[in-house]
Design a protein around this motif. Structure first.
Motif, PDB file in Angstrom:
ATOM      1  N   PHE A  74      -6.394   1.370  -0.949  1.00  0.00           N
ATOM      2  CA  PHE A  74      -5.345   2.402  -1.000  1.00  0.00           C
ATOM      3  C   PHE A  74      -4.158   1.913  -1.818  1.00  0.00           C
ATOM      4  O   PHE A  74      -3.645   2.635  -2.694  1.00  0.00           O
ATOM      5  CB  PHE A  74      -4.885   2.761   0.413  1.00  0.00           C
ATOM      6  CG  PHE A  74      -3.607   3.562   0.434  1.00  0.00           C
ATOM      7  CD1 PHE A  74      -3.602   4.905   0.054  1.00  0.00           C
ATOM      8  CD2 PHE A  74      -2.405   2.980   0.812  1.00  0.00           C
ATOM      9  CE1 PHE A  74      -2.426   5.633   0.043  1.00  0.00           C
ATOM     10  CE2 PHE A  74      -1.230   3.708   0.813  1.00  0.00           C
ATOM     11  CZ  PHE A  74      -1.240   5.043   0.436  1.00  0.00           C
ATOM     12  N   TYR A  75      -3.709   0.682  -1.567  1.00  0.00           N
ATOM     13  CA  TYR A  75      -2.562   0.158  -2.315  1.00  0.00           C
ATOM     14  C   TYR A  75      -2.938  -0.175  -3.761  1.00  0.00           C
ATOM     15  O   TYR A  75      -2.085  -0.133  -4.646  1.00  0.00           O
ATOM     16  CB  TYR A  75      -1.969  -1.058  -1.593  1.00  0.00           C
ATOM     17  CG  TYR A  75      -1.259  -0.666  -0.319  1.00  0.00           C
ATOM     18  CD1 TYR A  75      -0.071   0.053  -0.358  1.00  0.00           C
ATOM     19  CD2 TYR A  75      -1.792  -0.976   0.927  1.00  0.00           C
ATOM     20  CE1 TYR A  75       0.572   0.439   0.799  1.00  0.00           C
ATOM     21  CE2 TYR A  75      -1.162  -0.595   2.094  1.00  0.00           C
ATOM     22  CZ  TYR A  75       0.017   0.114   2.024  1.00  0.00           C
ATOM     23  OH  TYR A  75       0.652   0.510   3.176  1.00  0.00           O
ATOM     24  N   LEU A  76      -4.211  -0.496  -3.999  1.00  0.00           N
ATOM     25  CA  LEU A  76      -4.665  -0.645  -5.381  1.00  0.00           C
ATOM     26  C   LEU A  76      -4.535   0.691  -6.109  1.00  0.00           C
ATOM     27  O   LEU A  76      -4.100   0.734  -7.275  1.00  0.00           O
ATOM     28  CB  LEU A  76      -6.125  -1.111  -5.410  1.00  0.00           C
ATOM     29  CG  LEU A  76      -6.793  -1.133  -6.791  1.00  0.00           C
ATOM     30  CD1 LEU A  76      -6.084  -2.115  -7.725  1.00  0.00           C
ATOM     31  CD2 LEU A  76      -8.276  -1.469  -6.677  1.00  0.00           C
ATOM     32  N   PHE A 105       4.388  -3.290   1.073  1.00  0.00           N
ATOM     33  CA  PHE A 105       3.172  -3.148   0.264  1.00  0.00           C
ATOM     34  C   PHE A 105       3.273  -1.946  -0.675  1.00  0.00           C
ATOM     35  O   PHE A 105       2.891  -2.022  -1.848  1.00  0.00           O
ATOM     36  CB  PHE A 105       1.947  -2.964   1.166  1.00  0.00           C
ATOM     37  CG  PHE A 105       1.610  -4.152   2.019  1.00  0.00           C
ATOM     38  CD1 PHE A 105       2.022  -5.426   1.664  1.00  0.00           C
ATOM     39  CD2 PHE A 105       0.877  -4.007   3.183  1.00  0.00           C
ATOM     40  CE1 PHE A 105       1.719  -6.532   2.445  1.00  0.00           C
ATOM     41  CE2 PHE A 105       0.557  -5.094   3.975  1.00  0.00           C
ATOM     42  CZ  PHE A 105       0.980  -6.360   3.606  1.00  0.00           C
ATOM     43  N   LEU A 106       3.788  -0.831  -0.138  1.00  0.00           N
ATOM     44  CA  LEU A 106       3.879   0.400  -0.927  1.00  0.00           C
ATOM     45  C   LEU A 106       4.808   0.233  -2.121  1.00  0.00           C
ATOM     46  O   LEU A 106       4.434   0.510  -3.271  1.00  0.00           O
ATOM     47  CB  LEU A 106       4.347   1.554  -0.042  1.00  0.00           C
ATOM     48  CG  LEU A 106       4.567   2.902  -0.736  1.00  0.00           C
ATOM     49  CD1 LEU A 106       3.279   3.411  -1.360  1.00  0.00           C
ATOM     50  CD2 LEU A 106       5.143   3.926   0.238  1.00  0.00           C
ATOM     51  N   PHE A 107       6.051  -0.221  -1.853  1.00  0.00           N
ATOM     52  CA  PHE A 107       7.010  -0.345  -2.942  1.00  0.00           C
ATOM     53  C   PHE A 107       6.687  -1.538  -3.837  1.00  0.00           C
ATOM     54  O   PHE A 107       6.987  -1.522  -5.033  1.00  0.00           O
ATOM     55  CB  PHE A 107       8.426  -0.450  -2.375  1.00  0.00           C
ATOM     56  CG  PHE A 107       8.949   0.858  -1.867  1.00  0.00           C
ATOM     57  CD1 PHE A 107       9.500   1.788  -2.730  1.00  0.00           C
ATOM     58  CD2 PHE A 107       8.864   1.182  -0.528  1.00  0.00           C
ATOM     59  CE1 PHE A 107       9.962   3.003  -2.271  1.00  0.00           C
ATOM     60  CE2 PHE A 107       9.330   2.394  -0.048  1.00  0.00           C
ATOM     61  CZ  PHE A 107       9.881   3.310  -0.919  1.00  0.00           C
ATOM     62  N   GLY A 108       6.050  -2.565  -3.270  1.00  0.00           N
ATOM     63  CA  GLY A 108       5.638  -3.697  -4.091  1.00  0.00           C
ATOM     64  C   GLY A 108       4.569  -3.298  -5.093  1.00  0.00           C
ATOM     65  O   GLY A 108       4.626  -3.669  -6.265  1.00  0.00           O
ATOM     66  N   SER A 109       3.576  -2.510  -4.644  1.00  0.00           N
ATOM     67  CA  SER A 109       2.536  -2.047  -5.559  1.00  0.00           C
ATOM     68  C   SER A 109       3.105  -1.084  -6.593  1.00  0.00           C
ATOM     69  O   SER A 109       2.681  -1.081  -7.755  1.00  0.00           O
ATOM     70  CB  SER A 109       1.406  -1.367  -4.776  1.00  0.00           C
ATOM     71  OG  SER A 109       1.878  -0.250  -4.039  1.00  0.00           O
ATOM     72  N   SER A 110       4.106  -0.295  -6.194  1.00  0.00           N
ATOM     73  CA  SER A 110       4.760   0.625  -7.127  1.00  0.00           C
ATOM     74  C   SER A 110       5.515  -0.137  -8.217  1.00  0.00           C
ATOM     75  O   SER A 110       5.397   0.182  -9.408  1.00  0.00           O
ATOM     76  CB  SER A 110       5.720   1.550  -6.371  1.00  0.00           C
ATOM     77  OG  SER A 110       6.502   2.310  -7.268  1.00  0.00           O
TER      78      SER A 110
END
Length: 491
Positions: A12-14, A139-144
């Protein structure tokens, strides 16, 4: 996090990373590659106007068609906007509508699914849910942010090669720097004479670049279609009922047989219901809400927003959210075009945004750590002072060939200030309206988008120096109103 047992979460985060590897590059380049007639920033203003209208209804739509469907719709809308940039004409205006849908639906879908995974993870391990929410938000904002860096690195490579391949069109290596920076007024004759500073020299470069971005977005769609959870709303509602029943059982054990208990002060919950009255015999508020029709849920969802909008706390802090939105819009539309593209060439926009993203990420982390221990007022003050210094410098700076490197410093400085102000103003809204946190944060997001919408809307009608004066005025008003709110409400 165990890789094999958490494959769906990792994928999902990918997908989030892949999505922003395509989206962020389009944002950064829109005002430059579509500079003629200001059509690029006009499409952004249309997009954020549509997002403001759509985002109000997205929470309701997630309950009717599902969170996964909302996310996929948002991602496909982003890809449609990217395709509209292949021929940067007035096709970008309808493209902006899809951008707005993407902003409203895409971000909501990502945030809700991320929150779902945090809750699921905490339930499986019987640990603190808040801690997992913070972790998964990272995780969300890091992947963004990682996607932003990759996206703009791709843009830099493509545009840098475009500008340096031998045998291309004639390149005018000199530029009149007096038309850049604070003096940029987007005059049609000036723009036309210096068009090569803003747009790729080969038409094929634009096709390749946007093609890469669209492929990355479609890969994100594929990953989320295959691996994003499809039953989020139903499971969240089940958990709400379960939690409400546990709370109700505990409540009844401590309140004897009195069917109605009133707390000392009324408060509105995120559902818009009065949480000061709990009917012990009729079941939980959550169960009652599940019995409502879709229309009743939609109408009821607006009640908390009305109460927050009219509250004195909100009237003192909404300007900060608008200001952060105009600042973010200034970076996306003006710093990229009037400084990076005009002074250095469009290939350097990607470098500037990568610098901005890296400094913003580091600043957000450090500001959060500092605020956790010492409060947010000192970092907020530092952010305000830094912004004031940036605007004064931009007004007074007379760029020369030997000082154009200051453009990179400006990207870094804006990254530091917005890395402080964006998360801490978000936290301010959440703390001021703790009982209505979901709606307060949604309102914060709306004001930030409104600020960006204003910046994009006036972009082609004002010289940069006029926008700088407006930014300074908003900064002062925001600083004063925030200080008053802190003093009155003792935060």
């Amino acid at each position: 996090m165990n890789v094999s047992s958490n494959k769906h979460i990792i994928l999902f985060y990918l997908g989030c990373f892949l999505l922003h590897s395509g989206v962020q590059g389009i944002f950064a380049l829109a005002s430059s590659i579509s500079i003629e007639g200001g059509i690029g920033t006009t499409s952004l203003s249309v997009g954020f106007a549509v997002a403001l209208a759509v985002v109000v209804f997205v929470p309701f739509l997630t309950e009717t068609i599902g969170v996964k469907a909302i996310l996929i719709i948002g991602e496909l809308s982003y890809a449609t906007y990217a395709l509209a940039n292949l021929y940067p004409t007035y096709t970008l205006i309808p493209g902006g509508v899809f951008l707005g849908i993407g902003e409203a639906a895409g971000w909501t879908g990502l945030a809700v699914i991320s929150s779902f995974y945090a809750k699921k993870y905490s339930r499986n391990r019987f640990k603190d849910e808040l801690g997992y929410h913070n972790r998964f938000a990272g995780f969300l904002f890091g992947s963004s942010e990682a996607g932003r860096a990759v996206s703009n690195a791709i843009a830099f490579v493509c545009l840098h090669l475009d500008r340096h391949i031998s045998g291309g069109r004639f390149v005018n290596s000199t530029v009149d720097l007096s038309i850049c920076g604070a003096n940029d007024c987007q005059l049609a004759n000036v723009t036309e004479a210096n068009l090569e500073r803003y747009a790729p020299r080969f038409e094929g470069t634009l096709f390749i670049l946007i093609g890469i971005f669209v492929i990355l977005m479609l890969m994100a769609v594929l990953v989320h279609v295959l691996y994003a959870p499809a039953d989020i709303t139903a499971r969240l509602n089940e958990w709400k009922v379960e939690q409400s029943r546990r709370s109700q059982t505990s409540f009844e054990d401590n309140v004897s047989l009195n069917p109605i208990v009133k707390t000392s002060s009324p408060a509105l919950s995120d559902t818009g219901c009065d949480t000061s009255t709990v009917n012990a015999s009729s079941g939980s508020l959550t169960i009652d809400r599940l019995k409502l029709t879709n229309l009743e849920k939609c109408v009821q969802s607006f009640a908390p927003l009305k109460n927050i909008l009219l509250h004195g706390k909100h009237l003192l802090i909404f300007l900060i959210a608008i200001y952060t939105g105009t600042s973010l819009g200034f970076v996306i539309s003006e710093l990229t075009r009037s400084y990076a593209s005009c002074m250095l060439g469009v290939d350097q926009v990607g470098v500037g945004i990568v610098i901005f993203g890296l400094f913003q990420s580091a600043s957000s982390y450090l500001a959060g750590k500092f605020a956790e221990r010492f409060g947010r007022n000192l970092p907020m003050l530092f952010g305000f002072v830094l912004d004031a210094a940036i605007y004064v410098f931009c007004l007074l700076w007379k760029p020369t060939e030997g000082t154009t490197y200051f453009v990179y410093i400006l990207f870094a400085a804006f990254g530091i200030s917005l890395g402080i102000l964006l998360p801490l103003t978000n936290a301010t809204f959440g703390q001021y309206f703790i009982e209505q946190k979901t709606h307060a944060l949604n309102l914060w997001n709306m004001w930030v988008m409104f600020g960006s919408f204003i910046q994009f809307s006036v972009s082609k009608y004002m010289c940069i120096y006029m926008k700088l004066y407006i930014q300074i005025t908003l900064l002062i008003l925001s600083f004063v109103s925030y200080g008053i709110s802190q003093k009155l409400y003792n935060y």
